[in-house]
Design an enzyme around this catalytic site. Structure first.
Site, PDB file in Angstrom:
ATOM      1  N   GLU A   1       5.729  -1.360   3.578  1.00  0.00           N
ATOM      2  CA  GLU A   1       5.231  -0.274   2.728  1.00  0.00           C
ATOM      3  C   GLU A   1       5.635   1.085   3.261  1.00  0.00           C
ATOM      4  O   GLU A   1       5.962   1.999   2.491  1.00  0.00           O
ATOM      5  CB  GLU A   1       3.705  -0.369   2.637  1.00  0.00           C
TER       6      GLU A   1
ATOM      7  N   LYS B   1      15.739   5.066   1.163  1.00  0.00           N
ATOM      8  CA  LYS B   1      14.465   4.925   0.461  1.00  0.00           C
ATOM      9  C   LYS B   1      14.659   4.641  -1.025  1.00  0.00           C
ATOM     10  O   LYS B   1      14.002   3.761  -1.589  1.00  0.00           O
ATOM     11  CB  LYS B   1      13.618   6.182   0.669  1.00  0.00           C
TER      12      LYS B   1
ATOM     13  N   LEU C   1       1.700   6.123   1.807  1.00  0.00           N
ATOM     14  CA  LEU C   1       1.452   6.090   0.360  1.00  0.00           C
ATOM     15  C   LEU C   1       1.749   4.707  -0.216  1.00  0.00           C
ATOM     16  O   LEU C   1       2.710   4.058   0.192  1.00  0.00           O
ATOM     17  CB  LEU C   1       2.332   7.131  -0.344  1.00  0.00           C
TER      18      LEU C   1
ATOM     19  N   LYS D   1      13.474   1.321   8.230  1.00  0.00           N
ATOM     20  CA  LYS D   1      14.095   1.138   6.914  1.00  0.00           C
ATOM     21  C   LYS D   1      15.429   0.402   6.955  1.00  0.00           C
ATOM     22  O   LYS D   1      15.988   0.059   5.919  1.00  0.00           O
ATOM     23  CB  LYS D   1      14.301   2.515   6.261  1.00  0.00           C
TER      24      LYS D   1
ATOM     25  N   ALA E   1       5.708   6.742   3.853  1.00  0.00           N
ATOM     26  CA  ALA E   1       4.764   6.559   4.969  1.00  0.00           C
ATOM     27  C   ALA E   1       3.559   5.728   4.524  1.00  0.00           C
ATOM     28  O   ALA E   1       3.711   4.562   4.184  1.00  0.00           O
ATOM     29  CB  ALA E   1       4.352   7.911   5.552  1.00  0.00           C
TER      30      ALA E   1
END
Length: 814
Positions: free
Chosen positions: A605, A681, A612, A578, A610
């Protein structure tokens, strides 16, 4: 009658010559045959080197002569029975003594004319034909030897003589009419002038000799025996999927030969083309292979017969406003090059007449620039024409096929295929006959271009992805295992082939250009070279594979800082790391721009949720014109696992420790528990929604005590979780009293973002979120009252690996 020609590789050793004898013996059972042979493999080069050394007054020419002698005498000893060797060895030595006398003369006068050079190189074929003929006699074959100096006559343009066909054809017809032997052995390449002086037929001369004899005798077929099983759809040294072309026309064969298909030399075809005599290219070392049949009209229905290329080309451009509408510019340009005997491989000119672009061999560039600048010196001085512009290290790549003109879209398909793989086209040439579409590209892109075009035009559209995987720990090893288990399924159902070209751990890096065996990679990696990310990058760029993907399975900042370097080289990046997308906004934006500019996908993604499809869903919402108004989410699988399992029977310390063991937290749990991971995130989701935010813009309402926040090591941090048990128990007990559950929530609302531990009431969608699951609520202009909800497993090596795998497949489907 048949004519068989055997090249240098076919007669490079006694073992190979025995294979030739077997082929000839079998062929002679059915018809009379003429056998043309080249010099033993490598001998012509030795003869040329000896001549050059002698001319330079260098006595090392004697060593070359010694090598030549030992080579031929050894082959005689291995081929001929002992009882018959003496006279043959004597004849060979006499021929070598003549060669030595010529070389000694060159050495004494320090001069090597083309005429003398022809005499020197002719010994290669004279010696090989004599020895092979004697070897066949030794095998009880009905054979005779005929010197082609007595059959083929040329002008006095030594080293590249022009054949006098009328006299030559008469001599050949007369000889073969009178010849009674079943087999006639003839040396290729050599001929004679009217005065009886030795001349040679230039490059591809042995093939040419065979074609001349084939046409003059009206033979039924010309068989050219070499070390490959015919003409291939592409050079098999570059394209492993290339295969022999069963049938091809004369014109197609000439086009492929001109563009580098070295099993045949274009002038070879001309004599047989006029007589419409078939040619077959066969493999001496695998004679059962069908080979390639060359005829007037091909029965092969594929409009593209082959892809060929010429390396080491230079692109030279003459341009200037003073060229427009001025007649004679092209004549002067080509005339100047012609006088210097510089061959032109490709010509292209814009209709504006502002420039003429041609491709020539790299070695001719300095001479070409000098002669052309001199030819146009007046126009250059008057600034009507610019000095010649030279670009070296290019290559020409060409599609070849007679039927291309009747099939629409081939040019477009060719150029779009190259464009998608970031192969830049510098110049294009296509004749009105449309037998050939040529493009000039950078030399470094040749292998990639050949493979991508071959895949497009000859293969079942299986897209090959080449992966370079950094990090094979928890997530990385799961990813490799998933790829291994699904490889055949991907080929059968999605037409995608995945190869792992390189892998690394924190200490080692392993490369295999043909793909790493996923059944056995751990031991080879342990014994591989030390990790050097700079060298790792260099190797990827040097390999220059099509559809290259850099896969980052780490949480390492230094690795994340390398993404731009890969994207600039048109290498796709897939990452669960990230750090890059949550770094400063300008870097995030730059990575996006590089991805678009270099047609290199940048997929992440797994940065949020993770496996999803959170980021992908958000991108689709934005792309379809929707606008995000609010996001509420539980984005930390590790924190959700921790607070779902933190109860009166288990201490906070024990739950955090268990989360680490099960792989839900980072190796350093402070990243998860401090909220930094969740901040990253929600920052990524905010940016994907179109907002310009930095990490420091996000409010972090930490639930950790100061003692935990101020630790310097993981060990100290874990100790504080023990020592601060009362602090964590109070938080838990308060939530229980309020009939709530603890969830670590990220929220984006009206451009403001925050993260923190919240008490969630029973009527909230977050309340029943179990285990390590994640959930995201997207409130948009279309989803105002009821949000779009994405929910599922949001942590763990398996689901993270599957998310990475999905991004890789997404690239394959693009």
């Amino acid at each position: 009658m048949k004519v068989l020609k055997f090249g240098g590789s076919s007669v490079a050793s006694s073992e190979n010559i025995n294979k030739v004898i077997h082929i000839v013996k079998k062929s002679a059972k059915k018809s009379k045959i003429a056998v043309i042979v080249s010099a033993f493999g490598g001998v012509t080069n030795l003869l040329l080197e000896a001549g050059d050394l002698a001319c330079a007054n260098n006595k090392f020419y004697l060593e070359k002569l010694q090598d030549i002698e030992e080579r031929h005498l050894q082959i005689v000893r291995e081929l001929i029975s002992i009882n018959s060797q003496s006279s043959i060895l004597g004849t060979v030595k006499k021929m070598l003594n003549k060669l030595e006398d010529i070389l000694e003369g060159v050495f004494l006068i320090n001069e090597l004319s083309n005429k003398t050079a022809d005499k020197i190189v002719s010994f290669g074929e004279l010696l090989s034909s004599y020895i092979i003929a004697e070897a066949m006699k030794n095998n009880n074959l009905d054979v005779s030897l005929k010197n082609t100096k007595e059959l083929i006559f040329t002008d006095e343009n030594f080293s590249n003589a022009t054949v006098k066909f009328k006299k030559t054809n008469t001599a050949i017809e007369d000889f073969f009419t009178q010849s009674k032997n079943k087999i006639v052995i003839l040396p290729g390449f050599i001929a004679a002038t009217n005065k009886g002086e030795t001349s040679t037929l230039g490059r591809g001369g042995s093939d040419y000799t065979a074609a001349i004899i084939t046409a003059a005798t009206n033979a039924e077929i010309l068989e050219i025996w070499t070390d490959v099983s015919g003409m291939f759809t592409a050079n098999p040294k570059f394209v492993k999927q290339a295969f022999p072309i069963k049938n091809i026309s004369y014109q197609e064969a000439m086009e492929l030969s001109h563009f580098g298909a070295k099993v045949l030399y274009p002038p070879t075809i001309q004599p047989v083309l006029e007589k419409e005599i078939p040619i077959v290219i066969k493999n001496t070392f695998n004679p059962k292979e069908e080979g390639t049949l060359i005829t007037k009209i091909s029965t092969n229905k594929n409009p593209i017969k082959g892809i060929s290329h010429i390396e080491n080309m230079a692109l030279i451009t003459l341009e200037g406003s003073g060229m427009i509408g001025i007649p004679g510019i092209s004549k002067r340009l080509f005339g100047a090059l012609s006088q210097e005997k510089i061959n032109i491989s490709l010509i292209t000119q814009a209709s504006s007449e502002h420039s003429i672009c041609i491709a020539i061999d790299n070695i001719d560039t300095e001479k070409a620039k000098l002669i052309i600048d001199e030819e146009f010196v007046y126009e250059i001085q008057q600034h009507k024409v610019k000095p010649l512009h030279v670009e070296k290290n290019n290559a020409i790549i060409a599609l070849v096929g007679d039927s291309m003109k009747s099939h629409q879209g081939i040019s477009g398909k060719m150029f779009s295929t190259l464009g998608k793989n970031n192969v830049n086209i510098r110049a294009i040439a296509q004749g009105a006959s449309e037998k050939n579409i040529s493009a000039v590209i950078a030399h470094k892109d040749v292998k990639k271009a050949l493979n991508t075009l071959h895949s497009t035009f000859f293969e079942n559209q299986v897209k090959q992805l080449n992966l370079f995987v950094v990090g094979v720990g928890n997530v990385g090893s799961k990813l490799l295992n998933q790829i291994k288990n699904q490889q055949q399924y991907l080929v059968d159902n999605l037409r995608i082939q995945i190869r792992i070209i390189a892998i690394t751990n924190s200490k080692k890096m392993l490369f295999n250009e043909d793909g790493i065996d996923l059944e056995n990679w751990k031991t080879p990696l342990e014994n591989a070279e030390n990790l050097d990310m700079s060298l790792f990058h260099t190797k990827i760029i040097e390999l220059n594979y099509r559809n290259s993907i850099f896969v980052d399975n780490t949480a390492n900042k230094n690795i994340a800082n390398l993404y731009a370097n890969y994207l600039k080289e048109s290498v796709a990046v897939v990452t669960c790391n990230k750090i890059a997308c949550s770094s400063n906004y300008s870097n995030y934006l730059n990575l996006k721009k590089l991805s678009r500019a270099y047609n290199a996908p940048f997929l992440y993604e797994t940065n949020v949720g993770a496996g999803l499809p959170i980021i992908d869903t958000l991108k689709n919402l934005i792309a379809s014109g929707d606008k995000v108004t609010k996001i509420q989410a539980v984005l930390s699988g590790s924190l959700n696992f921790i607070f779902n399992n933190f109860n009166a029977n288990t201490s906070f310390f024990e739950v955090v420790k268990q989360a680490g063991v099960e792989g839900f937290t980072e190796p350093d749990p402070r990243i998860d528990l401090s909220g930094v991971d969740v901040m990253r995130k929600i920052l990524i989701l905010a940016r994907e929604s179109g907002m310009k935010l930095e990490l420091e813009d996000i409010k972090n309402e930490s639930f950790l005590p100061k003692s935990s926040l101020n630790t310097d090591s993981v060990e100290d941090f874990m100790d504080t979780l023990k020592n601060e048990a009362t602090h964590f128990n109070k938080i838990r007990d308060k939530a229980v009293t309020n009939n709530c559950r603890l969830k670590y929530v990220a929220e984006l609302n009206n451009g403001n973002a925050k993260v923190g531990l919240n008490e969630i009431a029973p009527n909230h969608p977050f309340y029943n979120l179990e285990g390590s699951d994640n959930i995201v609520l997207f409130f948009t202009e279309r989803y105002k009252q009821q949000p779009l909800i994405i929910k599922g497993a949001g942590a763990g090596a398996d689901v993270t690996a599957s998310g990475l795998f999905a991004d890789i497949i997404r690239i394959g489907n693009n």
